[in-house]
Design a protein around this motif. Structure first.
Motif, short mmCIF file in Angstrom:
data_model
loop_
_atom_site.label_atom_id
_atom_site.label_comp_id
_atom_site.label_asym_id
_atom_site.label_seq_id
_atom_site.Cartn_x
_atom_site.Cartn_y
_atom_site.Cartn_z
N GLY A 1 16.77 12.36 -3.88
CA GLY A 1 15.90 12.81 -2.80
C GLY A 1 14.54 12.12 -2.75
N LEU A 2 14.27 11.24 -3.71
CA LEU A 2 12.97 10.57 -3.77
C LEU A 2 12.95 9.22 -3.07
CD1 LEU A 2 11.88 11.42 -7.43
CD2 LEU A 2 11.03 12.43 -5.32
N GLY A 3 14.06 8.87 -2.43
CA GLY A 3 14.06 7.63 -1.65
C GLY A 3 14.46 6.39 -2.42
N ILE A 4 15.34 6.54 -3.42
CA ILE A 4 15.80 5.37 -4.17
C ILE A 4 16.66 4.49 -3.27
CG2 ILE A 4 15.68 6.51 -6.39
CD1 ILE A 4 18.68 7.04 -6.22
N THR A 5 16.94 3.28 -3.70
CA THR A 5 17.73 2.35 -2.90
C THR A 5 19.17 2.84 -2.78
OG1 THR A 5 18.37 1.02 -4.82
CG2 THR A 5 16.31 0.43 -3.70
N ARG A 6 19.84 2.37 -1.76
CA ARG A 6 21.26 2.74 -1.57
C ARG A 6 22.10 2.25 -2.74
NH1 ARG A 6 23.07 6.12 2.40
NH2 ARG A 6 24.67 4.72 3.25
N ARG A 7 21.76 1.10 -3.28
CA ARG A 7 22.50 0.58 -4.43
C ARG A 7 22.38 1.52 -5.62
NH1 ARG A 7 20.67 -1.66 -8.74
NH2 ARG A 7 18.61 -1.97 -7.80
N GLU A 8 21.16 2.00 -5.91
CA GLU A 8 21.01 2.92 -7.03
C GLU A 8 21.65 4.27 -6.72
OE1 GLU A 8 17.75 4.87 -10.09
OE2 GLU A 8 17.02 3.66 -8.42
N GLU A 9 21.55 4.73 -5.47
CA GLU A 9 22.20 6.00 -5.14
C GLU A 9 23.71 5.93 -5.38
OE1 GLU A 9 22.93 9.11 -1.42
OE2 GLU A 9 21.48 7.46 -1.20
N ARG A 10 24.29 4.79 -5.02
CA ARG A 10 25.73 4.62 -5.28
C ARG A 10 26.04 4.75 -6.77
NH1 ARG A 10 27.34 -1.31 -4.66
NH2 ARG A 10 26.28 -1.27 -6.68
N GLU A 11 25.24 4.09 -7.63
CA GLU A 11 25.49 4.14 -9.07
C GLU A 11 25.26 5.54 -9.63
OE1 GLU A 11 26.90 1.68 -10.70
OE2 GLU A 11 26.95 0.70 -8.73
N VAL B 1 0.83 -1.21 0.00
CA VAL B 1 0.00 0.00 0.00
C VAL B 1 0.86 1.26 0.00
CG1 VAL B 1 -1.63 1.34 1.40
CG2 VAL B 1 -2.01 -1.12 1.04
N THR B 2 1.96 1.24 0.74
CA THR B 2 2.84 2.42 0.81
C THR B 2 3.83 2.50 -0.34
OG1 THR B 2 4.39 1.21 2.23
CG2 THR B 2 2.68 2.54 3.32
N GLY B 3 3.94 1.44 -1.13
CA GLY B 3 4.85 1.45 -2.28
C GLY B 3 6.23 0.91 -2.00
N TRP B 4 6.56 0.62 -0.75
CA TRP B 4 7.92 0.18 -0.44
C TRP B 4 8.21 -1.22 -0.97
CZ3 TRP B 4 10.97 3.98 0.52
CH2 TRP B 4 10.48 5.12 1.15
N PHE B 5 7.18 -2.04 -1.14
CA PHE B 5 7.39 -3.34 -1.77
C PHE B 5 7.88 -3.15 -3.20
CE2 PHE B 5 5.95 -6.62 -4.67
CZ PHE B 5 6.42 -7.78 -4.09
N TYR B 6 7.25 -2.24 -3.94
CA TYR B 6 7.62 -2.02 -5.33
C TYR B 6 9.01 -1.41 -5.44
CZ TYR B 6 2.71 -3.07 -6.10
OH TYR B 6 1.49 -3.69 -6.13
N ARG B 7 9.40 -0.61 -4.45
CA ARG B 7 10.77 -0.08 -4.43
C ARG B 7 11.77 -1.22 -4.30
NH1 ARG B 7 14.37 1.05 -0.11
NH2 ARG B 7 15.77 2.81 -0.46
N ALA B 8 11.52 -2.13 -3.34
CA ALA B 8 12.45 -3.23 -3.12
C ALA B 8 12.49 -4.18 -4.31
CB ALA B 8 12.05 -4.00 -1.86
#
Length: 614
Positions: A562-572, A359-366
């Protein structure tokens, strides 16, 4: 299998099935995110106004190609729903259909496994099938499949009584989706495994009634043509992700992993049950529904072929897995029930957590999915604003578009005359599709195709690199002018002969660019993950980089972080920014980005090398 009596139930045991259905509802109530939904709507609109066409009517490229549209009734139904309540109503009806499917699976497995194990199996099936919870004909096919299996289950246990329900079910199914063939296989397997005369008559009638479709024998044979799209006999179609095998190296995600678990569990359960029944005697083995085993094997074979078939095994194979599991549980005796209460508690807690993450979207982020809970259309994915700009600027036909955007553009049709291509791969034959794919990479071939069809306007969904590279090549030729770009699509117009059009488009750009800027700058939710916003921002940043607007790309990449992407993507992302700043000689900013990379990944050799060489 003897199910636990009232004394064996507690609150968690009773709540487990409801909690799992809650997960199904959370996954099912989803904003529209599938391009094919829109060509189905376009087809329904045409049929409602003009009747069922024999040849293509949505593109300008293959008007002479036959179009066997077995899902015509589905198309008309969703068009009527959209007319009544818009995209929000489509989302709600889709949620009801898929949640109802999960309920039907639960009804079929609970008599064999009980509340807790049955709920656990259904939860696994939901995790596989949620990948296909789209407004597509599966929303009719999945409940129809389970309804057919329910009728066959009753007929097997009751000497064919009630089997005549197969006739109306198959009559509806053959007119809403080519997956009716799966129901036909289930009926044939059931008839082969049962001596019931009633079932033979009803099953034969149900198979015969599939001829009652607008295309007769051609409609019945049509699924074989679709199978050629996924069986690797036509390599060109392997460029489409949903046609890839679930065991391909580029196929991943929760649905695929849950499928692999279902596959192993299902095969192990069925084989173990067969061995136990065989040891108990041939009579016990013959009573084990060998027709159901054959159908399960057919679903396994289909699922191995392509990712789009995984849900068929998870949903359609669940009853056979449950029957097999019941044999194993019965052989374990009462000792096998010690896990029931803790498993029930875990299921309830896990289901509530999972539903909250969806519901909050965090599943789709992961899971790296561009999806969102709710109703309506997901933001940042479809070329809605690009199509509106094309209409206001009165851009000229004929249109060239890519496969992804074709579904939406078939519905919107902003320049008139139809699309170049869309998702109806049964209409676009192998030769045409080969030229389309090769033209993405071969500029000379693309130029010939554009001249052949008189292309004046190009609209591309630029979220994938080959589209961005094609845009760059077209701009570099000097023959095409970029007149519009947003987070979803970019539009080019042929320069020659279109001076008035280009002037009109140029006069509109400031207003429309402002709308894109406002979309990108909206405040982000603090406790939710907006997958559409993230995907659109990411795509726009990549487009600006390809078009040579380095500073604009940097701004969007920082917005993306700033939109809350994963740490892995932030690194890239930060690593790519550090490379850019190094290339343009902006050393302080390079050091800042490289330092942030090392904070995320202290062992990153490239970032460390940048700092050491500076």
């Amino acid at each position: 299998m003897r199910r636990p009596g009232p004394r064996g139930r507690n609150l968690a045991t009773a709540a487990a099935p409801l909690a799992v259905l809650g997960v199904a509802a959370a996954f099912a109530l989803r904003k529209l995110d599938d391009f094919d939904t829109f060509w189905h709507l376009a087809a329904g609109r045409f049929i409602a106004r003009h009747g069922i066409p024999e040849t293509d009517v949505l593109s300008h490229t293959v008007r002479d190609h036959a179009w066997i549209n077995l899902q015509w009734a589905f198309d008309v139904a969703i068009y009527a729903l959209h007319a009544a309540g818009g995209f929000a109503l489509l989302s709600v009806v889709s949620a009801v259909a898929f949640t109802g499917t999960a309920w039907l699976v639960l009804r079929l497995v609970r008599p064999h496994l009980g509340d807790v194990l049955g709920a656990a199996l259904v939860l696994l099936a939901i995790l596989v099938a949620q990948d296909r919870f789209n407004v597509r004909p599966e929303m009719a096919s999945f409940p129809l499949l389970l309804a057919v299996l329910a009728v066959l289950e009753r007929a097997r246990n009751d000497d064919g009584r009630g089997a005549l329900w197969l006739v109306p079910l198959m009559l509806v199914w053959v007119n809403v989706h080519a997956l009716f063939i799966v129901g036909a296989v289930a009926i044939v397997c059931a008839m082969a495994g049962s001596p019931s005369r009633r079932l033979a008559i009803a099953g034969g009638s149900a198979l015969a009634v599939t001829l009652v479709n607008p295309y007769g024998w051609r409609g019945v044979a049509f699924p074989l043509k679709l199978l050629s799209r996924i069986d690797r006999s036509n390599p060109a179609f392997q460029s489409i992700a949903e046609f890839h095998s679930p065991f391909a190296p580029d196929v991943f995600g929760v649905a695929v992993n849950a499928y692999k678990a279902t596959l192993v569990l299902g095969i192990a359960a069925v084989l173990s049950a067969l061995v136990l029944r065989w040891r108990a005697g041939l009579r016990r083995l013959a009573a084990f529904d060998l027709g159901g085993v054959a159908f399960f094997a057919a679903l396994v074979a289909l699922s191995v072929l392509a990712r789009r078939n995984l849900a068929l095994l998870a949903l359609g194979g669940a009853p056979m897995i449950a029957r097999s599991g019941a044999v194993l549980v019965a052989s374990a005796g009462e000792r096998g029930r010690r896990w029931e209460r803790p498993l029930a508690a875990g299921l309830v807690a896990g289901s509530l957590l999972l539903a909250g993450l969806v519901v909050t979207g965090w599943f789709y982020r992961a899971d790296d999915q561009c999806r969102a809970f709710g109703t309506g259309v997901i933001d940042g994915w479809f070329p809605e604003r690009a199509a509106a700009f094309a209409r206001e600027a009165q851009l000229p036909g004929t249109l060239y578009n890519d496969l992804a955007s074709g579904g939406y553009l078939a519905w919107d049709d902003p320049v008139g005359g139809g699309v170049f291509i869309d998702g109806r791969l049964e209409v676009y034959d192998t030769e045409f599709y080969d030229r389309y794919v090769d033209g993405m990479y071969d500029q000379a071939l693309w130029n010939r195709e554009a001249a052949r069809y008189g292309v004046q306007t190009v609209m591309l969904f630029h979220h994938w690199d080959n589209r961005r590279q094609l845009l760059k090549r077209l701009i570099d030729t000097g023959a095409w002018a970029l007149v519009y770009a947003d987070e979803s699509a970019a539009i080019l117009v042929r320069r020659q002969g279109n001076d008035v059009v280009l002037a009109r488009a140029d006069a509109l750009q400031a207003v429309w660019n402002g709308r894109t800027k406002a979309w990108l700058e909206r405040p982000a939710g603090k406790y939710t993950f907006d997958a559409g916003r993230v995907e659109g921002t990411r795509a726009f940043a990549r487009l600006l980089a390809v078009l040579g607007d380095g500073d604009g790309s940097v701004e969007e990449y920082h917005r993306l972080i700033g939109l809350g992407i994963t740490r892995r993507e932030e690194r890239e992302v930060r690593l790519s920014l550090a490379r850019y700043f190094r290339e343009v000689g902006r050393r302080p900013e390079m050091r800042q980005e490289a330092g942030r990379v090392l904070e995320i990944d202290p062992g990153n050799d490239e970032a460390r090398s940048m700092l050491e060489r500076d």
